[in-house]
Motif scaffolding. Structure first.
Motif, PDB file in Angstrom:
ATOM      1  N   THR A   1       0.822  -1.210   0.000  1.00 54.77           N
ATOM      2  CA  THR A   1       0.000   0.000   0.000  1.00 54.77           C
ATOM      3  C   THR A   1       0.854   1.257   0.000  1.00 54.77           C
ATOM      4  O   THR A   1       0.512   2.260  -0.635  1.00 54.77           O
ATOM      5  CB  THR A   1      -0.930   0.007   1.233  1.00 54.77           C
ATOM      6  OG1 THR A   1      -1.827  -1.096   1.142  1.00 54.77           O
ATOM      7  CG2 THR A   1      -1.721   1.307   1.313  1.00 54.77           C
ATOM      8  N   ILE A   2       1.994   1.219   0.715  1.00 53.29           N
ATOM      9  CA  ILE A   2       2.832   2.419   0.789  1.00 53.29           C
ATOM     10  C   ILE A   2       3.942   2.420  -0.261  1.00 53.29           C
ATOM     11  O   ILE A   2       4.824   3.272  -0.235  1.00 53.29           O
ATOM     12  CB  ILE A   2       3.437   2.581   2.199  1.00 53.29           C
ATOM     13  CG1 ILE A   2       4.414   1.450   2.516  1.00 53.29           C
ATOM     14  CG2 ILE A   2       2.339   2.669   3.244  1.00 53.29           C
ATOM     15  CD1 ILE A   2       5.178   1.653   3.812  1.00 53.29           C
ATOM     16  N   GLY A   3       3.926   1.428  -1.182  1.00 53.00           N
ATOM     17  CA  GLY A   3       4.861   1.460  -2.296  1.00 53.00           C
ATOM     18  C   GLY A   3       6.080   0.586  -2.158  1.00 53.00           C
ATOM     19  O   GLY A   3       7.077   0.785  -2.858  1.00 53.00           O
ATOM     20  N   ILE A   4       6.040  -0.405  -1.268  1.00 51.55           N
ATOM     21  CA  ILE A   4       7.169  -1.317  -1.073  1.00 51.55           C
ATOM     22  C   ILE A   4       6.724  -2.718  -1.462  1.00 51.55           C
ATOM     23  O   ILE A   4       5.699  -3.221  -0.979  1.00 51.55           O
ATOM     24  CB  ILE A   4       7.652  -1.315   0.389  1.00 51.55           C
ATOM     25  CG1 ILE A   4       8.167   0.068   0.767  1.00 51.55           C
ATOM     26  CG2 ILE A   4       8.749  -2.352   0.612  1.00 51.55           C
ATOM     27  CD1 ILE A   4       8.533   0.194   2.233  1.00 51.55           C
ATOM     28  N   GLY A   5       7.499  -3.364  -2.320  1.00 53.23           N
ATOM     29  CA  GLY A   5       7.193  -4.733  -2.690  1.00 53.23           C
ATOM     30  C   GLY A   5       7.466  -5.680  -1.537  1.00 53.23           C
ATOM     31  O   GLY A   5       8.380  -5.460  -0.744  1.00 53.23           O
TER      32      GLY A   5
END
Length: 340
Positions: free
Chosen positions: A181-185
């Motif tokens: 959700t915050i952009g980290i895989g």
């Protein structure tokens, strides 16, 4: 205008993401910061949550266009020769506010001047100008060499993926979803068996669940070493998703100690202590597990602090029992256990 020269450079930087106590979240952004006279330019803006236009997650064509704009190979995107230096980390809307500056040639030199906070087509320098910032005069060859290196892949990229290892699939699934959700895989596995060396090298951090036995942790570390993946491995502190997100963020920042604005976080004796390297906004959040194994989170402190050592008293109910503290500022996340 001053004839003194300032040095110009570039350095990898991070705007940490995270799940906030109120249920909101902020995106993780990796970007390239401007370094003026050996100090990140963003550090001169103490209460600004922003990223430069040179973000790692924008399409290559847009990244190249931003670099060529800063090289003055294209026209200024804003009236009066102004360029966005720092913008909103969540979107690209100028209405959210941005730090802009006039960037121009002066002979072979490049000058950045008239910094201002801008929310519309034109900046009001008298009202919104950063009057103590700049102007900066850069030697043209140094300036162009630093930016041109970006087009040649001269700045190391970041690895924004976390490998989650453990048997508690439900917790790890919630953590993986929060990270994405915050952009980290994020990927989940119970062991490193069968994971290729190329895949292991793609991760920026590894997080072990509490139930992972020591022998399995050692096996994962051996697999990483064999793959040539020098990445931090961290042990989950508690089954609290926002806390685990903060642990992952801190691990992804490993190796960037020279550009931390916040250091040396401890929590004991009813107070938190930490060091502020440059003036910045600091937020403290407590996470704890209550007697019924329920996760509790609470914001405790939010203020702009000057450089130096600081001590903040903690509210006893917020750190009762098994508790942990997360400190955030622009570019830094720190996590610590609260000692009884």
């Amino acid at each position: 205008m001053s004839a003194e020269y300032a040095t110009f450079g570039l350095a990898p930087a991070t705007r940490p993401g995270g799940l906030l106590a109120g249920g909101d979240f902020q995106l993780h952004r990796d970007f390239v910061d401007f370094v003026v006279d050996g100090r990140p330019l963003l550090y001169r803006l103490s209460d600004l949550d922003a990223v430069s236009p040179l973000a790692a997650d924008v399409p290559p064509s847009l990244f190249t266009a931003q670099v060529r704009g800063l090289l003055l190979e294209t026209g200024a995107p804003l009236p009066d020769g102004r360029y966005v230096v720092y913008g909103c980390p969540e979107c690209e809307d100028l209405a959210c506010g941005a730090v802009t500056a006039v960037i121009e040639r002066d002979g072979d030199d490049v000058v950045w001047r008239d910094f201002a906070w801008q929310t519309g087509d034109r900046a009001d320098l008298e009202r919104d100008g950063y009057h103590g910032m700049g102007p900066f005069r850069f030697r043209g060859d140094e300036y162009r060499a630093a930016l041109t290196a970006l087009l040649d892949g001269g700045l190391p990229g970041s690895r924004r993926r976390v490998l989650l290892i453990g048997a508690r699939v439900a917790l790890l699934a919630r953590l993986a979803a929060a990270l994405r959700t915050i952009g980290i895989g994020a990927d989940i596995t119970q062991s490193a068996d069968g994971v290729s060396a190329d895949e292991l090298r793609s991760y920026g951090a590894v997080l072990f669940g509490r139930s992972v036995p020591a022998r399995e942790r050692d096996a994962v570390r051996r697999a990483l070493a064999g793959a040539g993946a020098d990445v931090p491995c961290v042990d989950a502190l508690a089954p609290v998703v926002p806390l685990l997100v903060a642990q992952a963020e801190q691990a992804l920042e490993a190796g960037r100690d020279d550009h931390r604005r916040l250091t040396d976080l401890t929590a004991a004796g009813g107070a938190a202590e930490f060091e502020v390297v440059s003036a910045c906004r600091v937020r403290l959040t407590a996470h704890r597990v209550d007697r019924l194994s329920r996760a509790r989170s609470r914001d405790l402190f939010d203020a702009v602090l000057e450089p130096g050592r600081h001590r903040v008293l903690l509210d006893p109910p917020a750190v009762k029992g098994e508790a942990y503290l997360v400190a955030r500022t622009a570019g830094t996340v720190l996590v610590t256990a609260v000692a009884p």
